[in-house]
Design a protein around this motif. Structure first.
Motif, mmCIF file in Angstrom:
data_model
loop_
_atom_site.group_PDB
_atom_site.id
_atom_site.type_symbol
_atom_site.label_atom_id
_atom_site.label_comp_id
_atom_site.label_asym_id
_atom_site.label_seq_id
_atom_site.Cartn_x
_atom_site.Cartn_y
_atom_site.Cartn_z
ATOM 1 N N ASP A 187 40.402 36.183 43.245
ATOM 2 C CA ASP A 187 41.049 35.092 43.808
ATOM 3 C C ASP A 187 41.635 35.407 45.207
ATOM 4 O O ASP A 187 42.686 35.646 45.189
ATOM 5 N N ALA A 188 40.704 35.205 46.168
ATOM 6 C CA ALA A 188 41.170 35.592 47.678
ATOM 7 C C ALA A 188 42.375 34.449 47.991
ATOM 8 O O ALA A 188 43.096 34.734 48.670
ATOM 9 N N ARG A 189 42.424 33.208 47.375
ATOM 10 C CA ARG A 189 43.362 32.372 47.897
ATOM 11 C C ARG A 189 44.953 32.741 47.503
ATOM 12 O O ARG A 189 45.648 32.538 48.170
ATOM 13 N N GLN A 190 44.963 33.486 46.235
ATOM 14 C CA GLN A 190 46.135 33.753 45.890
ATOM 15 C C GLN A 190 46.397 35.061 46.455
ATOM 16 O O GLN A 190 47.635 35.427 46.758
ATOM 17 N N ALA A 199 45.849 42.773 43.079
ATOM 18 C CA ALA A 199 44.564 42.315 42.849
ATOM 19 C C ALA A 199 44.391 42.705 41.084
ATOM 20 O O ALA A 199 43.972 41.980 40.522
ATOM 21 N N ALA A 200 44.930 43.906 40.846
ATOM 22 C CA ALA A 200 44.941 44.240 39.342
ATOM 23 C C ALA A 200 45.745 43.602 38.510
ATOM 24 O O ALA A 200 45.406 43.193 37.505
ATOM 25 N N ALA A 201 47.088 43.248 38.880
ATOM 26 C CA ALA A 201 47.967 42.434 38.161
ATOM 27 C C ALA A 201 47.355 41.112 37.999
ATOM 28 O O ALA A 201 47.305 40.694 36.969
ATOM 29 N N LEU A 202 46.791 40.465 38.873
ATOM 30 C CA LEU A 202 46.416 39.184 38.719
ATOM 31 C C LEU A 202 45.165 39.172 37.854
ATOM 32 O O LEU A 202 44.749 38.292 37.177
ATOM 33 N N GLY A 203 44.354 40.180 38.128
ATOM 34 C CA GLY A 203 42.825 40.393 37.123
ATOM 35 C C GLY A 203 43.293 40.455 35.650
ATOM 36 O O GLY A 203 42.538 39.727 35.056
ATOM 37 N N LEU A 204 44.567 41.163 35.336
ATOM 38 C CA LEU A 204 44.564 41.248 34.098
ATOM 39 C C LEU A 204 45.189 39.856 33.483
ATOM 40 O O LEU A 204 45.003 39.368 32.384
ATOM 41 N N ALA A 205 46.078 39.306 34.322
ATOM 42 C CA ALA A 205 46.754 38.184 34.124
ATOM 43 C C ALA A 205 45.655 36.832 33.954
ATOM 44 O O ALA A 205 45.811 35.941 33.038
ATOM 45 N N ARG A 227 49.383 34.275 33.184
ATOM 46 C CA ARG A 227 48.601 33.018 33.141
ATOM 47 C C ARG A 227 47.575 32.759 34.169
ATOM 48 O O ARG A 227 47.457 31.413 34.614
ATOM 49 N N GLY A 228 47.452 33.768 34.827
ATOM 50 C CA GLY A 228 46.405 33.425 36.015
ATOM 51 C C GLY A 228 46.964 33.175 37.366
ATOM 52 O O GLY A 228 46.225 32.605 38.206
ATOM 53 N N VAL A 229 48.413 33.088 37.503
ATOM 54 C CA VAL A 229 49.157 32.755 38.439
ATOM 55 C C VAL A 229 49.879 34.046 39.073
ATOM 56 O O VAL A 229 50.620 34.622 38.211
#
Length: 399
Positions: A187-190, A199-205, A227-229
């Motif tokens: 998710d390049a936007r976030q 990137a790893a934290a957001l990928g697991l979330a 929750r993906g945020v």
């Protein structure tokens, strides 16, 4: 008993209720995933296919039917991760699996360690699992099973530690593994220009309900992914309420009646949508393959009585008509959709008993007459005397 209309009616209600709950759960699940847009696209295609079947568009229905096998493969490919996650959630619920909520001592130790690492610009990634299993998402790592403390976390993420680039998993009050690799988000936007830890934290979330805490080595900031945020906190002290809220979600606190009512009221649009979709699917799919019977008392109507006769009585004035057809038509049809009409023209020849059969029953085309009881009726007629004709040349009274 299985053929009883009363039992069939309640079985249909149960069928619709179960389908409503399943669709409601599916809508709730789709809201928590990123697959809603893809699901809406598939739902539009399915609606076109069902509409083509109902309207008799044979070529269109045949094309969609041939595409159904490919569509099934597309569903599995598009929803692969989400379907696996859903099945794991169902399995965890069936096994009554509960993840222990982190204690106050654990959250305080994490907050103190994070504040210290922000001050020293030490990169870190801490994972706090939720209720969903994470085994398939965690790669590598070293088993530890050590009690959570500030010195332990600082030593794990020290620059000289061989596992400082990985993640530490905190389950309950213990660090179960460290130097763990997580799936990366795209998710390049976030993410922007943030590094691999974010990137790893957001990928697991994105793939679980875990809470991930990231300390940026370059910026000296604290971020949380859930929750993906991914969001950046203003200060390390803001991490404490986030961890307390996460621990409260995992705590098995009983829900009061008011909280349950609030949850139902909050989700009533989804419930109404699920109920409408379940009823629509039932009307389209179930009645097309399931035939039911119903018995009704119908009043007998006499038609085409010869001039000069007055109908006094019909015995019996009602007959029992049994019809079979789609449940949709039987349950939701109007009361006057079945009528019994007898042709009384032969009454002028002295006939007073008339047969009543399926040919006398007027009903919708998709209903079939099974039986009519009794199969004949008797009528009572009275002949009306015509007034005498006036003699020729008689004066006509003025009005």
């Amino acid at each position: 008993m299985a053929d009883s209309p009363f039992l069939a009616f309640w079985l249909d209600l149960t069928d619709i209720a179960v389908a409503t709950v399943l669709i409601w759960g599916a809508l709730w699940w789709l809201r928590r995933t990123r697959a809603l847009a893809a699901f809406l696209g598939l739902a539009i295609l399915a609606s076109v296919y069902l509409g083509a079947r109902q309207l008799g568009l044979q070529l269109t229905a045949w094309m969609f039917q041939g595409f159904s096998a490919v569509l099934l493969i597309l569903i599995v490919v598009v929803f692969q991760d989400d379907l696996r996650r859903l099945l794991e959630q169902i399995g965890a619920w069936g096994l009554r699996r509960r993840q222990g909520a982190p204690a106050v001592e654990t959250t305080d130790a994490v907050v103190r360690a994070v504040a210290r690492m922000v001050h020293t610009r030490t990169g870190a990634l801490v994972v706090l699992p939720g209720r969903e299993p994470l085994e398939r998402l965690l790669d590598g790592g070293v088993e530890l099973n050590g009690r959570v403390s500030e010195p332990l976390l600082l030593s794990l993420f020290d620059h000289h530690s061989p596992g400082h680039d990985g993640a530490a998993v905190v389950t309950g009050g213990r660090v179960t593994r460290f130097a763990v690799h997580l799936p990366l988000s795209i998710d390049a936007r976030q993410l922007g220009n943030r590094g691999t830890r974010h990137a790893a934290a957001l990928g697991l979330a994105e793939r679980s309900d875990a809470l991930c805490v990231v300390v940026s080595e370059e910026r000296g900031t604290v971020s949380v992914a859930q929750r993906g945020v991914l969001r950046v906190l203003d200060a390390p002290k803001d991490l404490a309420p986030v961890l307390r809220s996460f621990a409260a979600e995992l705590s098995p606190t009983p829900r009061t009646g008011w909280s349950r009512l609030g949850a139902v009221v909050h989700g009533w649009p989804q419930f109404l949508a699920a109920l409408g979709l379940a009823c629509g699917l039932w009307l389209v799919l179930v009645p097309g393959s399931t035939v039911a019977e119903t018995t009704r008392q119908v009043r007998v109507a006499m038609e085409n009585l010869p001039p000069g006769y007055l109908l006094e009585a019909v015995e019996p004035d009602r007959v029992t008509v049994t019809v079979a057809g789609p449940r949709r038509k039987i349950y939701f049809g109007t009361p006057d959709m079945i009528q019994v009409k007898v042709d009384g023209l032969l009454a002028q020849l002295g006939r007073r008993t008339f047969p009543v059969g399926p040919e006398n029953v007027q009903r919708p085309a998709d209903l079939e007459v099974v039986a009519v009881n009794p199969n004949q009726v008797r009528v009572s007629l009275r002949k009306i005397e015509a007034p005498p004709a006036a003699p020729p040349g008689a004066a006509t009274p003025l009005e």
